[in-house]
Design an enzyme around this catalytic site. Structure first.
Site, PDB file in Angstrom:
ATOM      1  N   LYS A 192       0.866  -1.196   0.000  1.00 41.65           N
ATOM      2  CA  LYS A 192       0.000   0.000   0.000  1.00 41.65           C
ATOM      3  C   LYS A 192       0.890   1.229   0.000  1.00 41.65           C
ATOM      4  O   LYS A 192       2.078   1.185   0.321  1.00 41.65           O
ATOM      5  CB  LYS A 192      -0.917   0.012   1.224  1.00 41.65           C
ATOM      6  CG  LYS A 192      -0.196  -0.065   2.577  1.00 41.65           C
ATOM      7  CD  LYS A 192       0.368   1.251   3.076  1.00 41.65           C
ATOM      8  CE  LYS A 192       1.070   1.118   4.416  1.00 41.65           C
ATOM      9  NZ  LYS A 192       1.741   2.395   4.853  1.00 41.65           N
ATOM     10  N   ASP A 236      -1.683  -1.849  10.737  1.00 44.31           N
ATOM     11  CA  ASP A 236      -1.963  -1.816   9.298  1.00 44.31           C
ATOM     12  C   ASP A 236      -2.637  -3.090   8.787  1.00 44.31           C
ATOM     13  O   ASP A 236      -3.168  -3.105   7.676  1.00 44.31           O
ATOM     14  CB  ASP A 236      -0.664  -1.621   8.498  1.00 44.31           C
ATOM     15  CG  ASP A 236      -0.133  -0.209   8.593  1.00 44.31           C
ATOM     16  OD1 ASP A 236      -0.834   0.666   9.141  1.00 44.31           O
ATOM     17  OD2 ASP A 236       0.998   0.023   8.119  1.00 44.31           O
TER      18      ASP A 236
END
Length: 285
Positions: free
Chosen positions: A24, A148
């Protein structure tokens, strides 16, 4: 981007339990407060991209965890894939597995590669052994592994708040743009980055900026880690400047660094610009 990532998931997990955990980038990152639990309150939009690791899990007579590619600098009991397996095993009667991870996503880069590996491990185990864990429950397990990790369960563009575990889908249309990621030979630990940064109240709304044309992001949409990290590692700022010099519409450091990314209208000849750095580019689907 979500369509591309999920296509990879369907093709491979149904046939061989072989999946490709993706990384990401952060579009804006605000560190607004240090919490009493030692974590920080943040705001950021996470955007999945197609730089991937390779993960294979199959049932076995005894546990085997093998890692290849980039060196993973931690003992097995600290590895997030191993922790994900042990976490589910503590609640479900799952058999031993043979787990193979080929590490391709750079580490210490702010790209969330380890978190993605952990989340994909949870998802594969859930399907492989028919555990029937709901998406919300998978997110709860993932949150125990790292802030995350929950993002990679849905693996879609999301606004993150709280300590990074409060997720809401975010509508952002960047189809057709080229994403470039440059990873200089610098490893930055998340702990190091948070020790350097000083939390401050948000001066603007990330959501409001991202609703504007990408041409308006430069100089306004910021990563709060950049000031302190660039002072310590000035070569990272040089990479960001180089991306702008080569025509980036927007460039930033991802997460706590050290990866720098840029959005371009067209593909870029990275070999001639950054021959000595690890690099990746892809087109947003």
């Amino acid at each position: 981007m979500r369509m591309l990532v999920n296509a990879f998931w369907r093709i491979f997990v149904e046939k061989a339990m072989l999946v490709f955990p993706n990384c990401k980038i952060n579009l804006g990152l605000q560190i607004t407060r240090k919490r009493s639990d030692g974590f920080h309150d943040i705001a950021s939009v996470m955007f999945p991209v197609g730089w991937t690791d390779m993960l294979e899990i199959i049932p076995a007579e005894k546990n085997s965890f093998v890692f290849d590619g980039q060196t993973i600098g931690c003992p097995l009991h600290e590895n997030l894939c191993y922790k994900a397996y042990e976490l589910l095993k503590s609640d479900f009667d799952i058999p031993p597995v043979s787990l193979f991870l080929y590490k391709n996503i750079p580490q210490g880069a702010g790209l969330g590669g380890g978190s993605s590996d952990a989340a994909f491990t949870l998802k594969v185990l859930n399907i492989l052994f028919s555990l029937e864990i709901s998406t919300d429950e998978l997110k709860a397990y993932a949150a125990k592994l790292g802030s995350d990790c929950s993002f990679f369960i849905d693996n879609q563009i999301s606004l993150l708040t709280g300590k990074g575990d409060c997720l809401n889908a975010f509508d952002l249309r960047l189809k057709g743009y080229t994403v470039v990621i440059i990873k200089p030979d610098i490893h930055i630990s998340t702990r190091e980055a948070y020790e350097l940064v000083l939390p401050k109240a948000a001066e603007y709304s990330i959501e409001d900026i991202l609703k504007q044309n990408i041409m308006n992001w430069q100089g306004v949409l910021k990563n709060d880690f950049e000031d302190v990290i660039f002072r310590k590692y000035p070569q990272l700022e040089l990479v960001k400047d180089m991306l702008y010099n080569k025509g980036a519409l927007y460039a930033s450091m991802s997460g706590s660094g050290s990866a720098i990314y840029g959005f371009f209208e067209n593909p870029v000849d990275l070999d001639s610009i950054f021959p000595d750095y690890r690099r990746w580019q892809g087109i947003v689907e």
